[in-house]
Motif scaffolding. Structure first.
Motif, PDB file in Angstrom:
ATOM      1  N   GLN A   1       0.317   6.723  -6.511  1.00 39.72           N
ATOM      2  CA  GLN A   1      -0.634   7.522  -6.918  1.00 39.72           C
ATOM      3  C   GLN A   1       0.140   8.810  -6.604  1.00 39.72           C
ATOM      4  OE1 GLN A   1      -2.529   6.046  -3.692  1.00 39.72           O
ATOM      5  NE2 GLN A   1      -4.040   4.118  -5.805  1.00 39.72           N
TER       6      GLN A   1
ATOM      7  N   SER B   1      -1.426  -2.448  -7.739  1.00 34.43           N
ATOM      8  CA  SER B   1      -2.769  -2.551  -7.142  1.00 34.43           C
ATOM      9  C   SER B   1      -2.986  -3.513  -7.065  1.00 34.43           C
ATOM     10  CB  SER B   1      -3.727  -1.791  -7.921  1.00 34.43           C
ATOM     11  OG  SER B   1      -5.092  -1.991  -8.615  1.00 34.43           O
TER      12      SER B   1
ATOM     13  N   ASP C   1       1.193  -1.466   0.001  1.00 28.74           N
ATOM     14  CA  ASP C   1      -0.002  -0.186  -0.346  1.00 28.74           C
ATOM     15  C   ASP C   1       1.515   1.245   0.332  1.00 28.74           C
ATOM     16  OD1 ASP C   1       0.934  -0.749   2.548  1.00 28.74           O
ATOM     17  OD2 ASP C   1      -0.125   0.205   3.824  1.00 28.74           O
TER      18      ASP C   1
ATOM     19  N   LEU D   1       1.860   1.319  -3.110  1.00 30.95           N
ATOM     20  CA  LEU D   1       1.716   1.867  -4.413  1.00 30.95           C
ATOM     21  C   LEU D   1       0.746   3.323  -4.559  1.00 30.95           C
ATOM     22  CD1 LEU D   1      -0.708   1.089  -6.404  1.00 30.95           C
ATOM     23  CD2 LEU D   1      -2.166   0.752  -4.143  1.00 30.95           C
TER      24      LEU D   1
ATOM     25  N   ALA E   1      -1.967  -5.100  -4.867  1.00 28.08           N
ATOM     26  CA  ALA E   1      -2.289  -4.675  -3.151  1.00 28.08           C
ATOM     27  C   ALA E   1      -3.718  -5.549  -2.853  1.00 28.08           C
ATOM     28  CB  ALA E   1      -2.552  -3.284  -3.394  1.00 28.08           C
ATOM     29  N   ARG E   2      -4.323  -6.129  -4.089  1.00 24.53           N
ATOM     30  CA  ARG E   2      -5.923  -6.811  -4.150  1.00 24.53           C
ATOM     31  C   ARG E   2      -5.563  -7.887  -3.632  1.00 24.53           C
ATOM     32  NH1 ARG E   2     -10.305  -5.033  -6.816  1.00 24.53           N
ATOM     33  NH2 ARG E   2      -9.778  -3.320  -8.033  1.00 24.53           N
TER      34      ARG E   2
ATOM     35  N   GLY F   1       1.652   0.777 -11.728  1.00 26.13           N
ATOM     36  CA  GLY F   1       1.144   0.729 -10.703  1.00 26.13           C
ATOM     37  C   GLY F   1      -0.894  -0.334 -11.115  1.00 26.13           C
ATOM     38  N   GLU F   2      -0.447  -0.403 -12.032  1.00 29.75           N
ATOM     39  CA  GLU F   2      -1.527  -1.522 -12.205  1.00 29.75           C
ATOM     40  C   GLU F   2      -0.958  -2.625 -11.643  1.00 29.75           C
ATOM     41  OE1 GLU F   2      -3.302  -0.422 -17.176  1.00 29.75           O
ATOM     42  OE2 GLU F   2      -1.493  -2.182 -16.748  1.00 29.75           O
TER      43      GLU F   2
END
Length: 991
Positions: free
Chosen positions: A317, A335, A310, A313, A338-339, A331-332
C-alpha cells in the motif's frame, strides 16, 4: 609550565575542557598537539568538541603554508603555461610535503578532525531526535489521537529517557554504514534520517543494506521516508535529498591534497576516514522493474520470517502511491490472504502461523474457500460467505477477464463444489440463505433450478443416517413448481429415477457415487424431471424418517437403489420388524407395536403424489406376515396374541397363515438355540411361540418334537465333535431312530424304560409309524440282551410280536412294504434271542423261535426250523437225563441245566456266545452290525440244501450224532443272516 607528559598522564575520563586547554595551549609543537587531539576519542561530546577545535586550530598554520606553496606553483604555471594546472599543484604539494613532513601530517590530521566534527555534529543531532518507540507512536498505525492531552508529554518523556544505541567513541571511529545499519536495526529512524540527510553521498550506495537491517516485523509507516520511490519523470528511483554539514569541502579534503598525501614518501600516521565502496554498493538508481522486484522480495521476506500479512500489505500500500509498478496482483493476493488470517473466524486452537505466499499461491480456489469458512458457525456462515468468499470469487473472475480468458461460471462452479463437499448442516445454512422468497441479490444460490439440482445431489450423495431434520430443512428451502405433466412426461421422469437408482449403485469402477457425480447426472434434467424428482425426494425423506424412528435407518440413496428391488425391500422390512423390537424402552406395549405396524403399512402404500413408499413393491399381506414374524422373534407372545385376537383386526391374516408364521418363527428360534432344554432360553421361546395360535395337529407335533429334543439333551448325547449334540443337529438328523440308538448306547439303564423310549420315538415325529415302533422294540430287546437281562429282552420281544401281529391283522395284503419290514425286524430279533445260548429258559426260547417261524419269509423257514428242532432235541435230552437220574435214585440237580455235560454246550463248546458289553458308540447301526457279526461267526448254520441232506441222513440213521457232524456246514448261512444286525433292523445299509 605544562609538558606533554602532563597530557599523556591524563586518562580519558579525567579530561575536561579546562585541563585540555591548560595542558595543550602551552605546548608549542603544533604537530604533537594536533596528533594528541586526534588520538583522543571521548564519549563526552562537549569535551570531544573542545579537543577537535584545538586540533583544528593547530593545523591552520600548516594549511596556510601548504596553500601558499600551491599558490606559488599556480603563479609559476600561469607564467610558463607548460604543464596542466592540477599536475603542477600536486607536484608542488608533494615536494613541499617531502621537504616539510610535519605539514603533510598536519593536513592529514586536519581532514580527519573535520570528518569527526561532522560525525560529532550528526551524533549530537541524533541524540536530540526521538527514539524508535516515540517515532512509532507518532507515525505508526496506533498513533496517539490528536486530541489526546497526554500525547505530547508522553513523547517528551520518551525523548528524555532515550539514549543513543551507539556511544560517541564508536560512532566517531566505526564506518558510517555500520552506524547507519545499527540505527536501522534499533529502529532509531529519526536518527537514521539525520544520517541520510547529512551524509547522503556516503550512505546512498548502501541504501539496500541499511533497509535490510530494519526488522521485518516493523510497520512500514515507521520507516516510510526511507523506502524507495519512483521518479515518474525519469522512470528511475528517486535519490535521497542531501543537506551536508559543509557545502564546500575543506582544502585539506580536496583531491589534490589527498593525492599529494598518498604520493608523498611520508605516509600520515593518521589517515582520513575511508569511503571505499563495498561490494554490494550501488550508486546508480534502480529501474522501475528492479524497484518492483525489491519490494516483492521485501514482502516475501516479511511473510516468511514473521507471517505478518498486514505488515506486508502495508508495504504494498505504501509502494502503490510511490508509483512502483507490478504490485497490483500481489496487493490483491495479500489483501485476500489478510482476510483469511485476520478477518476469517478462528478456532480455539492455536492460530496457524505458517501462511506464506508460496502456500497461498499453491492452494486451489476450493481449498481457499474452505479455509475462509473452516471455523464459521451456522450463525455466521452466510455472512462470512458474503464478506470473505464472494470478494475472493469476484477477484478470480476479474483476473480471468484481465487475462483474456473470461469464465462466467467460475464463481458459481467453485461455490457449488464447496456446497457439495460440505456437511449437510453447512449446506442447510446456505440453502436457508438462498430461499426463493428472498430478493435475488441477497441469495447465495440465485438460480432455482441449480438450487434443486444441488439439493438432490447433496441429499442423495450423503451417507448420513440421523440428520433427517437437517434434510427436511433443506427440502423446505427448495422451490416448488406448479407443473401440469402429461403421462409421457411422468413416465420419462420415472424412467429417469430408475436410471438414477442404477447410477448410484456401487460398481467396481465407482465404489461410491459422490454428490459431485450426482450433480453431473442432474445437470441435464429438464424442469419437469426436476419437479418429479423433488416429489420423489419428499416421499423418500418421509420413508427415511420412519425407518430411522424404528432403529433401521438407511442412507437416502438406498431408496433409489431399492426402488425396483423386491428382495432388498423385503430384507429391509424384515430388519425393521425384528430390530425395532430390540429398541429398549420403546416397544413394550401393544400400542407401540400397532404404531410400528401402521408405519410398515404406510411404507407399502402410495401418497397423494401417487408415489410408492420404501416397501411399495411388497403386498400388505406380505408386510403383515413379516411384522408378525418380527413380533414373535422378540418373544412378546402376549402382545402377539392380543393383536391377533383384537377386535380391530389389524392383523388381517388367515388362521393358516398365522399358524405357518408361528411354526416358522418357532423353528427359527429352535435352530438358533444353544441348549435343548425347553425351560430356558430360545428353546423356551420356541415352545411358547406355538401357544400363540389356536391349537392344531401341526402345532402339537412341533411341540412334541421340542419336548423330544429336550429329553434327548437330558441324556447328554455327544455329537461327532465330542460336544453335546445341538438342537439343530437333532433337527437335521434324517434317521430319527439313530438318536434313540445313541440314547440306548450311551445310557446303561435306558432300555429298562420302554414307555419312555417309545414316547420319545413318538415325539420325534414317529407316533403312528408301526415300523419305527417295532424297530425301537427290537433295539430295546437287543440292548437288554447285551446287558444279559434276558427276561426283559423276552418281554420286549413279546410286545414287539404282538405289535407286528396286530399290524398284520389290519392289512389284507401281507406284501405291503410296512408289513414286510416290520415282520423282517421282528423275526430276526426273535431268532436272535431264541438262539442265545446263555438264555436258559427253553420254553421261552422255543416260543420265540416259533414266532420267528411264523413271521420269517419262506426262504428262511429252514434255518429257523433247524434251530428250533435242535433246541427241542436238546430239551428232550435234558428231560431224559433228569428222568434217568430219578430212576437211578440219584439226587436231582439243584438247578436244571439244559446245557450239562451231555447238553449242547458240552457238545458244541465253540457255539458258546459270550454277551459283549454295551458299546458306547453314537452309531446304532454300527453297534448292532458289529454285535451280530460276532454272534454269527459262532452260529453253526448251513444252507437250505445242506439242511435237507442232514435231515435225510438223520431220518435214515436216526442218529443224533450224525446230525451234529453237519453243524459246521451252517456257518455261512448264519453269517449271512445275522451280519445285518440292528443296523439292518432300523433301515441301515450295512450288509
Amino acid at each position: 609550565m605544562p609538558s606533554p607528559n602532563d597530557w599523556t598522564g591524563l586518562s580519558d575520563s579525567e579530561i575536561t575542557a579546562e585541563n585540555a586547554h591548560k595542558s595543550l595551549d602551552s605546548i608549542k609543537d603544533d604537530l604533537w598537539v594536533a596528533a594528541a587531539c586526534a588520538d583522543r576519542i571521548l564519549d563526552d561530546a562537549a569535551v570531544q568538541r573542545v579537543l577537535l577545535d584545538i586540533g583544528l586550530e593547530r593545523t591552520t598554520a600548516a594549511l596556510r603554508r601548504s596553500q601558499a606553496i600551491v599558490v606559488a606553483a599556480e603563479d609559476e604555471t600561469d607564467s610558463a603555461s607548460a604543464a596542466p594546472e592540477s599536475s603542477s599543484r600536486r607536484d608542488a604539494l608533494v615536494a613541499h610535503f617531502n621537504e616539510i613532513p610535519p605539514d603533510a601530517r598536519l593536513c592529514a590530521i586536519r581532514a580527519v578532525i573535520l570528518d569527526r566534527l561532522d560525525f560529532l555534529n550528526t551524533f549530537v543531532e541524533i541524540c536530540k531526535a526521538a527514539p524508535a518507540a516515540a517515532d512509532d507512536a507518532d507515525n505508526g498505525p496506533d498513533a496517539w489521537d490528536d486530541d489526546d492531552p497526554w500525547a505530547e508529554s508522553a513523547q517528551t518523556d520518551a525523548r528524555e529517557a532515550a539514549e543513543p544505541p551507539v556511544a560517541l567513541s564508536m560512532f566517531l571511529t566505526d564506518p558510517l554504514l555500520r552506524s547507519a545499519c545499527l540505527l536501522a536495526s534499533r529502529q532509531w529512524f529519526s536518527g537514521l534520517g539525520i544520517m541520510f540527510e547529512r551524509h547522503a553521498v556516503d550512505l546512498w550506495p548502501y541504501r539496500a543494506a541499511i533497509l535490510d537491517s530494519i526488522p521485518e516485523h516493523v510497520h512500514p509507516l515507521s520507516y516510510r521516508d526511507f523506502l524507495p520511490a519512483l521518479d515518474p519523470s525519469t522512470n528511475l528511483e528517486k535519490r535521497t535529498a542531501s543537506n551536508p554539514w559543509r557545502t564546500e569541502p575543506d582544502w585539506s579534503e580536496t583531491p589534490d591534497v589527498r593525492a599529494a598525501l598518498a604520493a608523498s614518501d611520508l605516509t600520515s600516521a593518521i589517515s582520513p576516514s575511508t569511503r571505499e565502496p563495498l561490494p554490494d554498493s550501488r550508486d546508480e538508481p534502480l529501474s522501475a522493474d528492479e524497484l518492483a522486484e525489491w519490494y516483492k522480495n521485501r514482502i516475501r521476506r516479511i511473510i516468511s520470517s514473521t507471517g505478518m500479512i498486514d505488515v506486508a500489505l502495508a508495504v504494498v500500500q505504501h509502494a502503490a502511491p510511490q508509483g512502483v509498478p507490478g504490485l497490483d496482483e500481489m496487493g490483491e493476493e495479500l489483501s485476500l490472504l489478510a482476510r483469511l488470517v485476520y478477518d476469517a473466524p478462528q478456532g480455539d486452537e492455536e492460530v496457524d502461523d505458517d501462511w506464506t505466499l508460496d502456500r497461498w499461491y499453491s492452494m486451489e480456489p476450493l481449498a481457499v474457500v474452505r479455509a475462509y469458512l473452516a471455523h464459521s458457525t451456522p450463525d455466521t456462515l452466510a455472512k462470512d460467505i458474503w464478506r470473505l468468499v464472494m470478494p475472493y470469487l469476484f477477484v478470480l473472475e476479474s483476473r480471468a477477464e484481465r487475462a483474456g480468458k473470461p469464465d462466467p461460471t467460475l464463481r458459481t462452479r467453485i461455490l457449488y463444489e464447496y456446497i457439495l463437499s460440505s456437511p449437510l448442516e453447512t449446506a442447510a445454512v446456505i440453502f436457508e440463505a438462498s430461499k426463493p422468497i428472498l430478493p435475488t441479490p441477497q441469495r447465495i444460490i440465485q438460480n432455482n433450478e441449480d438450487m434443486a439440482r444441488l439439493a438432490l445431489a447433496c441429499l442423495y450423495g450423503s451417507n448420513s443416517l440421523d440428520e433427517w431434520t437437517t434434510m427436511n430443512q433443506i427440502f423446505e428451502c427448495l422451490p416448488a413448481w406448479d407443473i401440469n405433466r402429461d403421462d409421457d412426461e411422468e413416465d420419462a421422469a420415472d424412467t429417469t429415477i430408475v436410471s438414477l437408482g442404477a447410477y448410484v449403485t456401487p460398481s467396481t469402477t465407482r465404489p461410491r457415487c459422490t454428490a459431485s457425480d450426482l450433480l453431473i447426472f442432474f445437470q441435464p434434467l429438464p424442469l419437469t424431471s426436476l419437479s418429479r424428482a423433488l416429489d420423489i425426494l419428499d416421499v423418500h425423506l418421509e420413508s427415511g424418517e420412519i425407518l430411522s424412528r424404528w432403529s433401521v435407518p438407511a442412507p437416502l440413496r438406498w431408496f433409489l437403489q431399492s426402488n425396483s428391488d423386491v428382495p432388498e425391500q423385503r430384507s429391509w422390512a424384515n430388519r425393521m420388524a425384528r430390530r425395532a423390537g430390540g429398541a429398549e424402552d420403546r416397544l413394550n406395549s401393544a400400542d407401540d407395536w400397532e404404531w410400528l405396524l401402521e408405519d410398515m403399512l404406510k411404507l407399502t402404500g402410495k401418497g397423494d403424489s401417487g408415489l410408492r413408499g420404501a416397501f411399495g413393491l411388497l403386498t400388505q399381506d406380505e408386510v403383515l406376515r413379516i411384522f408378525l414374524g418380527g413380533l414373535l422373534s422378540t418373544g412378546n407372545f402376549n402382545i402377539a396374541r392380543s393383536l391377533i385376537r383384537s377386535p380391530k383386526n389389524k392383523l388381517s391374516l388367515s388362521s393358516e397363515a398365522i399358524e405357518d408364521i408361528c411354526l416358522a418363527c418357532s423353528r427359527e428360534l429352535y435352530d438358533n438355540a444353544s441348549s435343548g432344554n425347553y425351560t430356558t432360553g430360545e428353546m423356551k421361546l420356541a415352545y411358547e411361540c406355538l401357544d400363540v395360535p389356536p391349537p392344531s395337529d401341526r402345532l402339537a407335533r412341533e411341540k412334541e418334537f421340542i419336548e423330544a429334543t429336550s429329553r434327548l439333551s437330558s441324556f447328554n448325547i455327544m455329537s461327532g465333535h465330542g460336544i453335546a449334540i445341538s438342537p439343530l443337529e437333532i433337527r437335521l438328523t434324517k434317521d430319527r431312530l439313530s438318536l434313540v440308538s445313541r440314547v440306548l448306547s450311551s445310557n446303561n439303564d435306558a432300555y429298562k424304560h420302554t414307555e419312555v423310549i417309545l414316547d420319545l420315538v413318538h415325539k420325534l415325529g414317529l407316533r403312528n409309524n408301526i415300523v419305527a415302533e417295532v424297530k425301537t422294540l427290537a433295539m430295546l430287546a437287543d440292548t437288554a440282551l447285551q446287558a444279559e437281562d434276558f427276561l426283559r429282552a423276552y418281554e420286549t420281544s413279546e410286545r414287539m410280536v404282538e405289535t407286528v401281529l396286530a399290524l398284520r391283522s389290519s392289512y389284507a395284503d401281507m406284501e405291503t412294504p410296512e408289513i414286510q419290514e416290520a415282520s423282517e425286524v421282528c423275526w430276526v430279533a426273535c431268532f436272535q434271542l431264541g438262539r442265545q445260548p446263555e438264555f436258559d429258559d427253553v420254553d421261552k426260547k422255543l416260543s420265540l423261535l416259533g414266532r420267528a417261524l411264523e413271521l420269517c419269509p419262506p426262504d428262511k423257514l429252514h434255518d429257523v426250523l433247524v434251530a428250533w428242532r435242535r433246541l427241542e432235541n436238546e430239551d428232550i435230552e435234558a428231560r431224559e437225563e433228569r428222568l434217568l437220574h430219578r430212576r437211578d435214585g440219584k439226587p436231582r440237580p439243584s438247578k436244571p441245566n439244559a446245557y450239562s455235560t451231555t447238553s449242547l454246550r458240552a457238545r458244541l463248546q465253540d457255539f458258546h456266545m459270550p454277551s459283549p458289553p454295551l458299546l458306547n458308540t453314537p452309531d446304532a447301526a454300527a453297534l448292532a452290525s458289529r454285535t451280530f457279526r460276532s454272534v454269527a461267526a459262532n452260529f453253526p448254520f448251513r444252507g437250505r440244501s445242506q439242511g435237507s441232506q442232514a435231515e435225510k441222513e438223520r431220518s435214515s440213521s436216526g442218529s443224533r450224532r450224525r446230525g451234529e457232524a453237519a453243524v459246521d456246514e451252517l456257518s455261512t448261512q448264519a453269517t449271512r443272516v445275522f451280519s445285518k444286525g440292528i443296523g439292518w433292523l432300523i433301515g441301515a445299509d450295512d450288509e
